[in-house]
Every structure is written in C-alpha cells, then in structure tokens.
Design an enzyme around this catalytic site. Sequence first.
Site, PDB file in Angstrom:
ATOM      1  N   ASP A  80      47.566 -31.259 -13.707  1.00  0.00           N
ATOM      2  CA  ASP A  80      46.711 -31.320 -12.601  1.00  0.00           C
ATOM      3  C   ASP A  80      46.710 -29.863 -11.923  1.00  0.00           C
ATOM      4  OD1 ASP A  80      45.038 -32.498 -10.510  1.00  0.00           O
ATOM      5  OD2 ASP A  80      46.772 -33.133  -9.309  1.00  0.00           O
ATOM      6  N   HIS A  81      45.598 -29.495 -11.688  1.00  0.00           N
ATOM      7  CA  HIS A  81      45.280 -28.187 -10.950  1.00  0.00           C
ATOM      8  C   HIS A  81      46.507 -27.139 -11.592  1.00  0.00           C
ATOM      9  CE1 HIS A  81      42.652 -29.513  -8.079  1.00  0.00           C
ATOM     10  NE2 HIS A  81      43.342 -30.514  -7.905  1.00  0.00           N
ATOM     11  N   ASP A 102      42.501 -24.555 -12.804  1.00  0.00           N
ATOM     12  CA  ASP A 102      41.551 -24.431 -11.623  1.00  0.00           C
ATOM     13  C   ASP A 102      41.693 -23.258 -11.142  1.00  0.00           C
ATOM     14  OD1 ASP A 102      40.554 -24.900  -9.294  1.00  0.00           O
ATOM     15  OD2 ASP A 102      42.083 -25.980  -8.266  1.00  0.00           O
ATOM     16  N   HIS A 177      42.030 -33.114  -0.809  1.00  0.00           N
ATOM     17  CA  HIS A 177      43.219 -33.441  -0.986  1.00  0.00           C
ATOM     18  C   HIS A 177      44.116 -34.089   0.207  1.00  0.00           C
ATOM     19  CE1 HIS A 177      42.508 -30.717  -4.584  1.00  0.00           C
ATOM     20  NE2 HIS A 177      42.624 -31.875  -5.176  1.00  0.00           N
ATOM     21  N   GLY A 178      44.923 -35.002  -0.047  1.00  0.00           N
ATOM     22  CA  GLY A 178      45.796 -35.588   0.961  1.00  0.00           C
ATOM     23  C   GLY A 178      45.098 -36.718   1.518  1.00  0.00           C
ATOM     24  N   HIS A 207      38.267 -35.393  -7.494  1.00  0.00           N
ATOM     25  CA  HIS A 207      39.612 -35.220  -7.048  1.00  0.00           C
ATOM     26  C   HIS A 207      39.777 -35.412  -5.384  1.00  0.00           C
ATOM     27  CE1 HIS A 207      41.568 -32.297  -9.819  1.00  0.00           C
ATOM     28  NE2 HIS A 207      40.456 -32.504 -10.447  1.00  0.00           N
ATOM     29  N   GLY A 208      40.851 -35.763  -5.006  1.00  0.00           N
ATOM     30  CA  GLY A 208      41.165 -36.073  -3.689  1.00  0.00           C
ATOM     31  C   GLY A 208      40.463 -37.448  -3.432  1.00  0.00           C
ATOM     32  N   ASN A 229      41.245 -38.851  -9.472  1.00  0.00           N
ATOM     33  CA  ASN A 229      42.542 -38.746  -8.996  1.00  0.00           C
ATOM     34  C   ASN A 229      43.055 -39.223  -7.908  1.00  0.00           C
ATOM     35  OD1 ASN A 229      41.807 -36.568 -11.153  1.00  0.00           O
ATOM     36  ND2 ASN A 229      43.006 -35.024  -9.958  1.00  0.00           N
TER      37      ASN A 229
END
Length: 287
Positions: A80-81, A102, A177-178, A207-208, A229
């Site tokens: 990931d990333h 990324d 993200h988060g 993502h996120g 994700n």
Amino acid sequence: MLYTMKDLLAVAKENKFAIPAFNICSFDMLKAIMEEAEEQNAPVILEIHPNEISYLGDNFIATIQEYAIRSSVPVVIHLDHGGTLYDVMRAIRNGYTSVMIDASLEDYEDNKKITQKVVELAHEVGVSVEAEIGTIGNNGSAEGGTSQIIYTDVDQAADFVNTTGIDTLAIAIGTAHGLYPKDVTPKLNIELLKELNKRIDIPFVLHGGSGNTDDEVHESINHGVCKVNLSSDLKSVFFNSLRKVLKEYPDMYEPNEVYIRPIEDVKSVVRHKLTLLKTVDKASFYQ
C-alpha cells in the site's frame, strides 16, 4: 490461494463486486481478517503500508504468505502506497503479489515515468501494479494525502493507463485517508467516476474508504470500483476495544484473553464491509 491483483480483480470487474483491501498492522488483525473472510467464503486483499512493514519486519510476510497459501479463499498480498523504488523492490523480494507505486504528488510526467519503470520491473516477475492519478485527502492518517483533494482528470487518467500499462488505478473522487471529523460529511463524485469508467477499462481503486457512506461506496461498485482500501475503520475498532478490555480487566495479561473481544469486534467490521461490497460467497467464482 495466493493470487495477483490483476487476476483477482478481473473476476470482480466482470461480476460487479468489489474486494476490500484491509491494512495489516499486527498478527491479531491478520487473524481476525482471515478468519472472517474464510467464514464468509470471500476473496480478500491483505495490504501493508511501508510504515507497517517497518514495524512488523520482513519476516512477518512469511506468516501472511502461509495464511494465504493455506487459505480456502483467494488472497492478494499488496504493498500500500509504496513511495519509492526501494519500497517496491522490498515488497517484490518479500513475496507480495501486487504493489502500489504512489507518485501522485509528483509532476504528472514524472509520475508517469516512475510508474512505467515500476511496471517494467514488476511485470517481469508477474507482480501486479497499482498507481494513482489525482490526490487523496488526509484526515491525519500516516498513509498520507493532501489537505485538499485534487480530483482525477479524465483525459490524464486515460493517457496514464495507456502509457504505463498499470493493472489497477487509484482514483481521487472525494475520499480521504483516516477518520473524518464529526462535522465533516464526505461525498463521492459519482459523476466523475462514471466518466472515468467510460474511458478506462481497468479496475478502479477507492482509497480512504473508511469514512464514506455505505450508499456511496455501494454505488461506486456499479461504475468500475473493484477494490476498496480500509484501514482506519478496523484499527479504530480494534484499539478502542482493546482499551476497554484493559480498563475493565486491569490484571489481565494473557494474549489469548486480552485480544478475544478486539478480534471479534474487528470481525464484525470485516463482515459488514464484505457484505457492503458484495464480496460474500464470491470465492466460489475462482474455483
């Protein structure tokens, strides 16, 4: 059963379901995810961020591989990333079947050149590649992102996919993200997703995915999203549950007692996400 991302998502795209990609930060998280995926007969993606592998250590990947090879469901081990060529090569050396490079914060042409290089190296040894166009927002996550989302440009994305030969594309359509603050309501740009899906034929990655509404995430599956994700949703539940256990039972110290409730709480989140993404019982599509 160990799969590459390309092979795993080809089936998902054809049959219009998505597969969750859960970040692994500990053995107990791995145990919870794999046990629930097998219980639900669902394919799963186990992904590790460079920060997570720095903590877990390269040897931990052998444990993940053993889980995957022995599992009754299809499993992908994914980087990931990955931000550098070192991250990518470390993952390939350790036996991942998929990597993400990324370079989305770089200039577009540089992003393209870096990604092309990774595709050449990874495809040579049968490893799938994910890359990103646009930037994901960041709500304080270690996974990075920007303070302001830069939406994926449709023309750029089409050119990027055709030029680089990537297998999956992470798109920026309004996620971060988060965990979102309580006063923030995230919203996906579904119309942009529809335009991207008209122009590009490979599977998309969201993502996120932890903070967006179930309805929006469910809708995205109809327009090319095949991988979602998930990290913060699981980690927050796991560690909040662990805090409660230790507060209620301050003298408890045996791992097989301390982690029982946190593992079960994580399993409930995994079960919900597998249901949301229409992944339950889809392992049978790969037999």
